[in-house]
Enzyme design. Sequence first.
Site, short mmCIF file in Angstrom:
data_model
loop_
_atom_site.label_atom_id
_atom_site.label_comp_id
_atom_site.label_asym_id
_atom_site.label_seq_id
_atom_site.Cartn_x
_atom_site.Cartn_y
_atom_site.Cartn_z
N GLY A 165 -14.99 12.10 -25.15
CA GLY A 165 -15.20 10.68 -25.48
C GLY A 165 -16.63 10.22 -25.22
N ALA B 269 -13.12 10.97 -21.64
CA ALA B 269 -12.06 10.09 -21.15
C ALA B 269 -11.68 10.53 -19.75
CB ALA B 269 -10.86 10.19 -22.08
N GLU C 109 -12.29 19.01 -25.75
CA GLU C 109 -10.88 18.61 -25.62
C GLU C 109 -9.92 19.77 -25.82
OE1 GLU C 109 -13.23 17.00 -27.31
OE2 GLU C 109 -13.02 14.82 -27.11
N GLU D 48 -18.41 11.12 -28.23
CA GLU D 48 -17.93 10.25 -29.32
C GLU D 48 -18.55 8.85 -29.23
OE1 GLU D 48 -13.83 11.20 -28.36
OE2 GLU D 48 -13.54 12.01 -30.38
#
Length: 262
Positions: free
Chosen positions: A113, A69, A136, A116
Amino acid sequence: MAYNTLEVTKDITKDGGVCTIKLNRPNALNALCAELTTELADALGKLEADDKIGCVILTGSDKAFAAGADITELKDGTFLGMYDHDVFGLYWEAVARFRKPIIAAVAGYALGGGCEIAMMCDFIIAADNAKFGQPEINLGVMPGAGGTQRLTKAVGKSKAMDMCLTGRMMKADEAHACGLVSRVVPLDELMETTMEAAKKIAGQSGPIAMMTKEAVNTSFETTLSQGIHFERRLFQAMFSTEDQKEGMAAFAEKRKPHFKNK
Ligand code: DAK
C-alpha cells in the site's frame, strides 16, 4: 485537528503555499493503519479547501515512506468485513481523488500500500535509498489499492508482473530507469529538491495546474483521440482565465507573472 499519525506543516509565501504531510508511525515503518488513512483523508480534504495551498508533498521517514497496509489489522479480515467497511479503498483513494498537485517524496521502503499511495500521487521523487515493491504475494494476497493497475501503466507489463509475482523490491535506480519515479536524489537532498519542485508548482496558476493534472490523468482513462479532444477543450477554456492573460502579458513585458488563480 491534531493528528496522531501525521505531521502537517505549511510553508506559505506570497508566491504560493506548500503543505508537507509526513506519515509518522516510526515504530511500524509508517504501516498504513485505519487511523493513519482516516487522518490522511481528513488532512487532504482540508487542504483541498485551503486557498493558500497550491501543492502538497507526501513523505515519510528516512527509513520508510510506508511499509504497506498494517498487517496486524488485516490478518483476521473477512470478505464481508472489508466489503462492508471499505476503509482502505475509501480513504486511500483520497490521495488519487485529490485535485491539487501532490508529490510523493520517497525515502526507504515504499511497499504494498505504501507503493500504491506513492503511485496515486502525481509524481514521485525518490531518495537514493528508496525501495519499491508489491510484496503482497508473500502474504498470500495481491495488491489491492491499484498496484496491479497503476504499476503496470507506469512500468509496463513485464516489470509489473515481475514485481507482483515475485514480490521483490526495486531500488531507486531501477525505479528511475523504468519510469516509476521522475528523479532520484541523495537522501539528504530529498526534501529540499521536492520542496523546490512544489514551490515552483504552487507559484503557478492554481486552476491551470489542476486542469493540467486532469489532462495528464485523463490519458490513463481514455483513447488517444478522446484524450486529445479533452486536452484541446481545456486549452481553449484556459483563454477565459485572467491567469492566461497575465502569464502571456508578463512574458511580453519581460517580467514575472503574478497569478491570481482566476
Ligand atoms: N504492518 C505492520 N507492521 C509492520 C509492517 C506492516 N506492513 N511493516 C513493518 N512493520 C513493523 C514490524 O512488525 C516491526 O514491528 P516490531 O516488531 O518492532 O513491533 C517494525 O515495523 C519494524 O519492522 P522490521 O523489524 O520488520 O524492520 P526490518 O528493517 O527488519 O524490515 C521490512 C523492514 C519493510 C522489509 C519488513 O518490515 C517488511 O517486510 N514489512 C512488511 C512489508 C509488506 O509485506 N508490505 C505489504 C503489506 S500488505 C486493501 C488494499 C490494499 C492493501 C490492503 C487492503 N483493500 C482495498 C482492502 C494493501 C496491503 C498491503 O500493503
